[in-house]
Design a protein around this motif. Sequence first.
Motif, PDB file in Angstrom:
ATOM      1  N   ASN A 199       0.821  -1.211   0.000  1.00 12.68           N
ATOM      2  CA  ASN A 199       0.000   0.000   0.000  1.00 12.68           C
ATOM      3  C   ASN A 199       0.855   1.262   0.000  1.00 12.68           C
ATOM      4  O   ASN A 199       0.496   2.259  -0.644  1.00 12.68           O
ATOM      5  CB  ASN A 199      -0.931   0.002   1.223  1.00 12.68           C
ATOM      6  CG  ASN A 199      -2.003  -1.067   1.141  1.00 12.68           C
ATOM      7  OD1 ASN A 199      -2.349  -1.536   0.059  1.00 12.68           O
ATOM      8  ND2 ASN A 199      -2.550  -1.454   2.275  1.00 12.68           N
ATOM      9  N   MET A 200       1.969   1.234   0.718  1.00 13.54           N
ATOM     10  CA  MET A 200       2.861   2.389   0.737  1.00 13.54           C
ATOM     11  C   MET A 200       3.421   2.674  -0.652  1.00 13.54           C
ATOM     12  O   MET A 200       3.388   3.808  -1.139  1.00 13.54           O
ATOM     13  CB  MET A 200       4.011   2.147   1.717  1.00 13.54           C
ATOM     14  CG  MET A 200       3.636   2.200   3.186  1.00 13.54           C
ATOM     15  SD  MET A 200       5.050   1.796   4.256  1.00 13.54           S
ATOM     16  CE  MET A 200       6.104   3.229   3.975  1.00 13.54           C
ATOM     17  N   LYS A 206       2.365   1.756  -3.521  1.00 13.35           N
ATOM     18  CA  LYS A 206       1.322   2.045  -4.505  1.00 13.35           C
ATOM     19  C   LYS A 206       1.070   3.543  -4.663  1.00 13.35           C
ATOM     20  O   LYS A 206       0.722   4.014  -5.742  1.00 13.35           O
ATOM     21  CB  LYS A 206       0.030   1.333  -4.095  1.00 13.35           C
ATOM     22  CG  LYS A 206      -1.046   1.269  -5.169  1.00 13.35           C
ATOM     23  CD  LYS A 206      -2.299   0.589  -4.618  1.00 13.35           C
ATOM     24  CE  LYS A 206      -2.007  -0.805  -4.107  1.00 13.35           C
ATOM     25  NZ  LYS A 206      -3.231  -1.486  -3.608  1.00 13.35           N
ATOM     26  N   THR A 207       1.243   4.304  -3.586  1.00 14.53           N
ATOM     27  CA  THR A 207       0.914   5.737  -3.632  1.00 14.53           C
ATOM     28  C   THR A 207       2.123   6.630  -3.872  1.00 14.53           C
ATOM     29  O   THR A 207       1.982   7.844  -3.951  1.00 14.53           O
ATOM     30  CB  THR A 207       0.249   6.170  -2.308  1.00 14.53           C
ATOM     31  OG1 THR A 207       1.170   5.999  -1.225  1.00 14.53           O
ATOM     32  CG2 THR A 207      -1.002   5.352  -2.037  1.00 14.53           C
ATOM     33  N   MET A 208       3.315   6.042  -4.002  1.00 12.97           N
ATOM     34  CA  MET A 208       4.527   6.859  -4.113  1.00 12.97           C
ATOM     35  C   MET A 208       4.724   7.396  -5.527  1.00 12.97           C
ATOM     36  O   MET A 208       4.493   6.678  -6.509  1.00 12.97           O
ATOM     37  CB  MET A 208       5.753   6.041  -3.700  1.00 12.97           C
ATOM     38  CG  MET A 208       5.783   5.689  -2.216  1.00 12.97           C
ATOM     39  SD  MET A 208       7.155   4.598  -1.762  1.00 12.97           S
ATOM     40  CE  MET A 208       8.561   5.683  -2.089  1.00 12.97           C
ATOM     41  N   ASP A 265       0.316  10.279   8.447  1.00 13.32           N
ATOM     42  CA  ASP A 265      -0.620  10.048   7.344  1.00 13.32           C
ATOM     43  C   ASP A 265       0.167   9.847   6.051  1.00 13.32           C
ATOM     44  O   ASP A 265       0.462  10.798   5.331  1.00 13.32           O
ATOM     45  CB  ASP A 265      -1.581  11.238   7.229  1.00 13.32           C
ATOM     46  CG  ASP A 265      -2.739  10.981   6.264  1.00 13.32           C
ATOM     47  OD1 ASP A 265      -2.585  10.114   5.373  1.00 13.32           O
ATOM     48  OD2 ASP A 265      -3.783  11.643   6.399  1.00 13.32           O
ATOM     49  N   TRP A 266       0.496   8.588   5.742  1.00 12.96           N
ATOM     50  CA  TRP A 266       1.296   8.288   4.553  1.00 12.96           C
ATOM     51  C   TRP A 266       0.578   8.667   3.255  1.00 12.96           C
ATOM     52  O   TRP A 266       1.203   9.263   2.367  1.00 12.96           O
ATOM     53  CB  TRP A 266       1.699   6.820   4.550  1.00 12.96           C
ATOM     54  CG  TRP A 266       2.552   6.425   3.389  1.00 12.96           C
ATOM     55  CD1 TRP A 266       2.139   5.878   2.211  1.00 12.96           C
ATOM     56  CD2 TRP A 266       3.973   6.589   3.274  1.00 12.96           C
ATOM     57  NE1 TRP A 266       3.204   5.662   1.374  1.00 12.96           N
ATOM     58  CE2 TRP A 266       4.349   6.091   2.000  1.00 12.96           C
ATOM     59  CE3 TRP A 266       4.961   7.084   4.131  1.00 12.96           C
ATOM     60  CZ2 TRP A 266       5.677   6.080   1.572  1.00 12.96           C
ATOM     61  CZ3 TRP A 266       6.284   7.081   3.695  1.00 12.96           C
ATOM     62  CH2 TRP A 266       6.635   6.585   2.432  1.00 12.96           C
ATOM     63  N   PRO A 267      -0.702   8.341   3.067  1.00 12.48           N
ATOM     64  CA  PRO A 267      -1.374   8.754   1.828  1.00 12.48           C
ATOM     65  C   PRO A 267      -1.357  10.264   1.613  1.00 12.48           C
ATOM     66  O   PRO A 267      -1.176  10.732   0.477  1.00 12.48           O
ATOM     67  CB  PRO A 267      -2.803   8.224   1.996  1.00 12.48           C
ATOM     68  CG  PRO A 267      -2.663   7.067   2.922  1.00 12.48           C
ATOM     69  CD  PRO A 267      -1.580   7.468   3.886  1.00 12.48           C
ATOM     70  N   THR A 327       2.308  11.205   0.532  1.00 12.71           N
ATOM     71  CA  THR A 327       2.662  10.885  -0.855  1.00 12.71           C
ATOM     72  C   THR A 327       1.841  11.694  -1.855  1.00 12.71           C
ATOM     73  O   THR A 327       2.329  12.032  -2.935  1.00 12.71           O
ATOM     74  CB  THR A 327       2.497   9.380  -1.115  1.00 12.71           C
ATOM     75  OG1 THR A 327       1.183   8.955  -0.721  1.00 12.71           O
ATOM     76  CG2 THR A 327       3.537   8.580  -0.358  1.00 12.71           C
ATOM     77  N   SER A 328       0.600  12.036  -1.492  1.00 15.45           N
ATOM     78  CA  SER A 328      -0.193  12.873  -2.406  1.00 15.45           C
ATOM     79  C   SER A 328       0.384  14.278  -2.480  1.00 15.45           C
ATOM     80  O   SER A 328       0.424  14.885  -3.569  1.00 15.45           O
ATOM     81  CB  SER A 328      -1.661  12.910  -1.958  1.00 15.45           C
ATOM     82  OG  SER A 328      -1.808  13.608  -0.738  1.00 15.45           O
ATOM     83  N   ALA A 353       3.408  14.070  -4.668  1.00 10.86           N
ATOM     84  CA  ALA A 353       3.052  13.944  -6.081  1.00 10.86           C
ATOM     85  C   ALA A 353       2.651  15.288  -6.679  1.00 10.86           C
ATOM     86  O   ALA A 353       2.868  15.542  -7.874  1.00 10.86           O
ATOM     87  CB  ALA A 353       1.927  12.929  -6.238  1.00 10.86           C
TER      88      ALA A 353
END
Length: 415
Positions: free
Chosen positions: A36-37, A39-41, A245-247, A250-251, A254
């Motif tokens: 999951n980590m 996937k959002t990087m 909050d990792w998501p 990474t957002s 991005a």
Amino acid sequence: MNRYIKKIIHEVYEQRTDPLCAYIYDLEGIEQHVRNMVKTMPKQTNLFYAIKANPDKRIIQALLPYVKGFEVASIGELKKVRDVSKSIPILFGGPGKKDYELEMAMKENVFYIHVESLLELRKLIMLAKKRDKHMHILLRMNIRTKTLPKTNISMGGRPSQFGIDEQLMEEALSILKERENTHVHLKGFHFHSLSNNMQAALHVDMIHHYLQKVEQWKNAYGLTINVINAGGGFGVSYDATTRFDWPLFTSLLAQSEAVQNLGDTQLFFEPGRFIVADYGYYVAEVIDIKMSVECCFAVIRGGTHHNRLPASWGHNHPFAVLPLERWQYPFARPEVKQSKVTVVGELCTPRDQLHENAEVDSLRVGDVLIFEKSGAYCWTISHHDFLGHPHPNFYYIMEGNYYEANNYSIEQYNG
């Protein structure tokens, strides 16, 4: 909590007569978390695992398909990774590297060495030339800044044994340009300024600060930079504080123009705690419950010689109570209800404490405490052999089963 944990404890408990004391690592949970980590990087970024958080070889093996590589801080850690994979990229950091460590890093084809001092740089240049081995390095920089997020542990932006002070940059580059250096090549910079930061937006701000610094150095010194390693420091909460909050992190990366403009330069991250902390459980049976000056103490089979993190960080480690029914004695079973209990271990020191004044609905001698978030910096930083108590057992959840592994022998149980 993983749905298998209580089931494993019950099954193991039924097979034993001595008090229960064990670590349980959820390898399936770690794998899913890292998937999951990643996937959002953003595409310019790569994920490494800093094995200092937990160098268990089964964890390294579980992570192997999902991470870019591993970060190590000693030859012992380097050997553990190479026992699992002869080719996976390795980053080698940490202060005080000895000559034999630098030579071993060359022999084992370390991807990048994080150079921590000018002396270390000179030693590496000498040894690489002697061995005729070309080595790629990242200079670990201690930058002067007042904008770093505030955490319990900071390693940068202040006097520190870690990294090269920013004002020594020109001297480091001069050493690299000396005629004697024919084998050591600067590929980028490494930063690791703090530990256990909970604030995703501030973490992105810190990375922007790193990227700005590197851009300034590129322009000032005409450097070509392949890698910027922004370290780890992603926080795990051991209380009611919201975790990192990792998501969101990474957002925001991005969306960052600075990250989008990296071009061929890669941005590395090397978390440890954030990858494994939530997927380890320290399990210990209550051996005694006693009152002292109106305070209630629960003494467990185990303690800080198995799980030193609460004593090291000065926090109360979260736990859950699992009631177990076995009681083989002819006298009454000690029990407390609706009480505050301080959880202590079996060592002869008052510092052997894992949780002070925990509120419990009910607790009996023979019940088991499940210390959650025990996957990182718990077993491996502990003084295992103090007083000579037996080590805990180790169990691993994988593919719907669990396995016991002690003294390098593995026994499979049906899960």
